[in-house]
Design a protein around this motif. Structure first.
Motif, short mmCIF file in Angstrom:
data_model
loop_
_atom_site.label_atom_id
_atom_site.label_comp_id
_atom_site.label_asym_id
_atom_site.label_seq_id
_atom_site.Cartn_x
_atom_site.Cartn_y
_atom_site.Cartn_z
N LEU A 26 0.26 15.26 10.23
CA LEU A 26 -0.69 14.75 9.25
C LEU A 26 -0.04 14.29 7.96
N TRP A 27 1.16 14.76 7.68
CA TRP A 27 1.83 14.29 6.47
C TRP A 27 2.18 12.80 6.54
N GLU A 28 2.12 12.22 7.73
CA GLU A 28 2.34 10.77 7.84
C GLU A 28 1.15 9.98 7.31
N GLY A 29 0.01 10.63 7.15
CA GLY A 29 -1.20 9.94 6.73
C GLY A 29 -1.85 9.22 7.88
N LEU A 30 -1.09 8.35 8.51
CA LEU A 30 -1.54 7.59 9.67
C LEU A 30 -0.28 7.14 10.40
N ARG A 31 -0.30 7.22 11.73
CA ARG A 31 0.90 6.83 12.47
C ARG A 31 1.21 5.35 12.23
N ALA A 32 2.48 5.03 12.30
CA ALA A 32 2.95 3.70 11.91
C ALA A 32 2.26 2.58 12.67
N TRP B 283 -1.53 -10.29 -24.61
CA TRP B 283 -1.61 -9.41 -23.43
C TRP B 283 -0.85 -10.05 -22.28
N ALA B 284 -0.16 -9.21 -21.52
CA ALA B 284 0.49 -9.69 -20.30
C ALA B 284 0.45 -8.59 -19.25
N GLY B 285 0.23 -8.95 -18.01
CA GLY B 285 0.21 -8.00 -16.92
C GLY B 285 0.87 -8.57 -15.69
N SER B 286 1.65 -7.76 -15.01
CA SER B 286 2.31 -8.15 -13.77
C SER B 286 1.53 -7.62 -12.58
N SER B 287 1.51 -8.39 -11.51
CA SER B 287 0.93 -7.94 -10.25
C SER B 287 1.96 -7.16 -9.41
N TYR B 288 3.18 -7.03 -9.92
CA TYR B 288 4.32 -6.40 -9.24
C TYR B 288 4.78 -7.27 -8.07
N ARG B 289 6.03 -7.14 -7.72
CA ARG B 289 6.64 -8.08 -6.77
C ARG B 289 6.18 -7.87 -5.33
N ARG B 290 5.66 -6.70 -5.02
CA ARG B 290 5.13 -6.42 -3.69
C ARG B 290 4.06 -5.35 -3.82
N GLY B 291 3.27 -5.19 -2.75
CA GLY B 291 2.36 -4.07 -2.68
C GLY B 291 3.09 -2.83 -2.24
N GLY B 292 2.37 -1.72 -2.16
CA GLY B 292 2.98 -0.47 -1.74
C GLY B 292 3.57 0.31 -2.90
N TYR B 293 3.97 1.54 -2.57
CA TYR B 293 4.41 2.47 -3.59
C TYR B 293 5.79 2.09 -4.13
N GLY B 294 6.01 2.37 -5.38
CA GLY B 294 7.28 2.11 -6.03
C GLY B 294 7.10 2.11 -7.54
N THR B 295 7.18 3.29 -8.15
CA THR B 295 6.90 3.41 -9.58
C THR B 295 7.98 2.74 -10.41
N ARG B 296 9.22 2.95 -10.06
CA ARG B 296 10.31 2.33 -10.83
C ARG B 296 10.30 0.81 -10.65
N MET B 297 9.98 0.35 -9.46
CA MET B 297 9.86 -1.10 -9.25
C MET B 297 8.76 -1.67 -10.15
N ALA B 298 7.61 -1.01 -10.19
CA ALA B 298 6.50 -1.48 -11.01
C ALA B 298 6.86 -1.43 -12.49
N ARG C 52 0.72 6.73 4.50
CA ARG C 52 1.51 6.02 5.51
C ARG C 52 2.52 5.09 4.83
N ASP C 53 2.09 4.39 3.78
CA ASP C 53 3.02 3.52 3.08
C ASP C 53 4.18 4.32 2.49
N ILE C 54 3.89 5.42 1.84
CA ILE C 54 4.94 6.22 1.22
C ILE C 54 5.92 6.73 2.27
N VAL C 55 5.39 7.32 3.33
CA VAL C 55 6.25 7.96 4.34
C VAL C 55 6.95 6.93 5.21
N THR C 56 6.20 6.01 5.79
CA THR C 56 6.76 5.09 6.79
C THR C 56 7.54 3.95 6.15
#
Length: 478
Positions: A220-226, A114-129, A286-290
């Motif tokens: 509201l599509w921002e989720g939360l202001r930056a 078994w092997a699992g990556s924590s991914y190189r950073r947090g936040g959204y990014g499906t192709r990165m993950a 907010r992560d996705i948008v900003t």
């Protein structure tokens, strides 16, 4: 055993075995990549694997921490795990892959490396993950040899990541032999969060406190202001203020109860996960948008008719409306939507009453593969459970074994044969087998308000993916 094993690896396995024999406890934190040039370092296994496996941690050249376990009685096959989330920290979390190893120890106990990556950073990014997941597979092969068979497993958002691994790296004669997707967010990013978009606007219509009228306003599509300093604790306080969700029903005011009833009825979100969905529609949006889309809006609720409240006419007249930026939709779709371009066996498992990733995600995924004429590669199973991440270990063990048997023999299983085979595993794990072998989920649009054009699958065709891939800077940056 694997087809190839290097002598250096044998030394690592021996050292880790000695360490595992004398130390008990949680896996140690991963070392810096610069300390050992990205090579895995022997580490103490989780207590659940003491005496069962040798374990390693490390950090790859992109900065992603990872954890690896090799059973002492290895069957020669290998599971690469893609975790859910996404987590929202700035960097890679060394504890994430460690925790995942402990959670999925059942696969190691069944004889799989078994092997699992924590991914190189947090936040959204499906192709990165997906790339980080593939990177940990390559690192394993380099250090420990080529396994007999390799499977990718994805859980929750990791199901989307693993499905992206299948489409990007899983050609018929490529490095992956099959995929196991559990509780997957399989509708992709451009449609898979529409119910959270709806929650965000419906919540604000009734509660008027996110933001408050006295606070800086933002769409509201921002989720939360930056620049907001709101915390999850602060968000929970506002949700409690408006709905009394954390109080017993008899302790809520009449207005709180009506607000709660209306929000739940219109959004279709279960009460027990209302707060977690609102967190996603706040902080992850907010992560996705900003952070990922440069302030551009990928979400729309134009033309959606909200129903189920005590006054639908007033709700639809007063709820905030917005239209997506086409370039933002394109980039989110390119990053996370699925084309259905599968060439290897894929087995899914999903609880019917999953309160986080609704089971209708599975209908979207089947429609995606069938729309790409690849439905023959898919078998879906469903359980009479009400959880998202904590399904029965007997079922997880059964699922990886059913996939392995399908790959080894070429005989495609059915939901009925998979349900029947679970009982043998339950004699070992005793966590129950809850398969609903004849269940079929309703269409995605039956649960989530479709947007214009949102009834056809796949959400991104293979032709669109090829065309978009030629655009400089398309998608979400790693």
């Amino acid at each position: 055993m694997p087809r190839r094993l290097r002598s250096g690896t044998q030394r690592r396995v021996g050292l880790a075995a000695c360490l595992a024999g004398v130390v008990v406890g949680a896996l140690t934190s991963a070392p810096s990549a610069h300390a050992d040039a990205g090579h895995p370092v022997p580490a103490v296994c989780p207590a659940s694997l003491t005496g069962t496996a040798t374990c390693y941690t490390g950090q790859d050249t992109n900065g992603a921490y990872y954890a690896i376990a090799i059973p002492k009685t290895w069957n020669g096959s290998f599971v690469v795990h893609a975790h859910g989330g996404p987590d929202l920290g700035d960097g890679s979390d060394p504890e994430r892959s460690v925790g995942d190893l402990d959670r999925w120890a059942v696969m190691v106990k069944e004889g799989y490396a078994w092997a699992g990556s924590s991914y190189r950073r947090g936040g959204y990014g499906t192709r990165m993950a997906a790339e980080d997941t593939e990177n940990v597979r390559r690192l394993f092969v380099k250090e420990f040899g080529t396994p007999k068979r390799t499977y990718v497993h994805g859980q929750s958002w990791g199901g989307d990541v693993a499905a992206k691994v299948v489409e990007t790296y899983g050609s018929k004669h490529g490095p992956y032999d099959g995929a196991l997707l559990t509780s997957g967010v399989l509708a992709g990013g451009s449609r898979g969060y529409d119910y959270r978009v709806d929650l965000r606007v419906v919540y604000q219509y009734y509660c008027h406190n996110h933001p408050r009228p006295t606070e800086p306003q933002y769409p509201l599509w921002e989720g939360l202001r930056a620049g907001s300093t709101m915390t999850t604790t602060g968000l929970r306080a506002r949700l409690q203020e408006c709905t009394g969700y954390a109080s017993a029903p008899q302790e809520r005011t009449a207005l709180q109860q009506r607000n709660l009833d209306d929000i739940l009825a219109v959004s279709g979100i279960p009460e027990r996960t209302l707060e977690s969905h609102l967190r996603f529609a706040t902080f992850t949006f907010r992560d996705i948008v900003t952070n990922r889309l440069g302030g551009r809006n990928p979400f729309s609720n134009k033309g959606v008719w909200y129903s189920g409240s005590h006054d639908d006419k007033a709700l639809n007249a007063g709820v905030e409306r917005f239209t997506a930026d086409p370039t933002a939709v394109r980039d989110l779709s390119y990053d996370s939507d699925l084309t259905g371009k599968a060439s290897i066996p894929i087995l899914t498992m999903h609880a019917i009453d999953d309160p986080t990733a609704f089971v209708e995600h599975e209908a979207a995924y089947r429609a995606t593969l069938e729309g790409a004429h690849r439905g023959r590669y898919l078998v879906q199973t469903f359980t009479r459970e009400s959880e998202h991440s904590e399904l029965s270990n007997s079922e997880y063990a059964n699922s990886i074994t059913a996939l392995d048997r399908w790959v080894r023999t070429g005989r495609k299983p059915t939901p009925q044969t998979i349900a029947a085979s679970c009982l043998a595993f339950d004699r070992t794990y005793g966590t129950g087998c809850f398969y609903a072998k004849d269940f079929h989920p309703a269409p995605y649009a039956s649960r989530v308000n479709p947007r214009p054009g949102g009834l056809n699958w796949p959400a991104m065709t293979a032709a669109q993916e090829r065309s978009w891939s030629r655009i400089d800077g398309v998608g979400i940056a790693p």
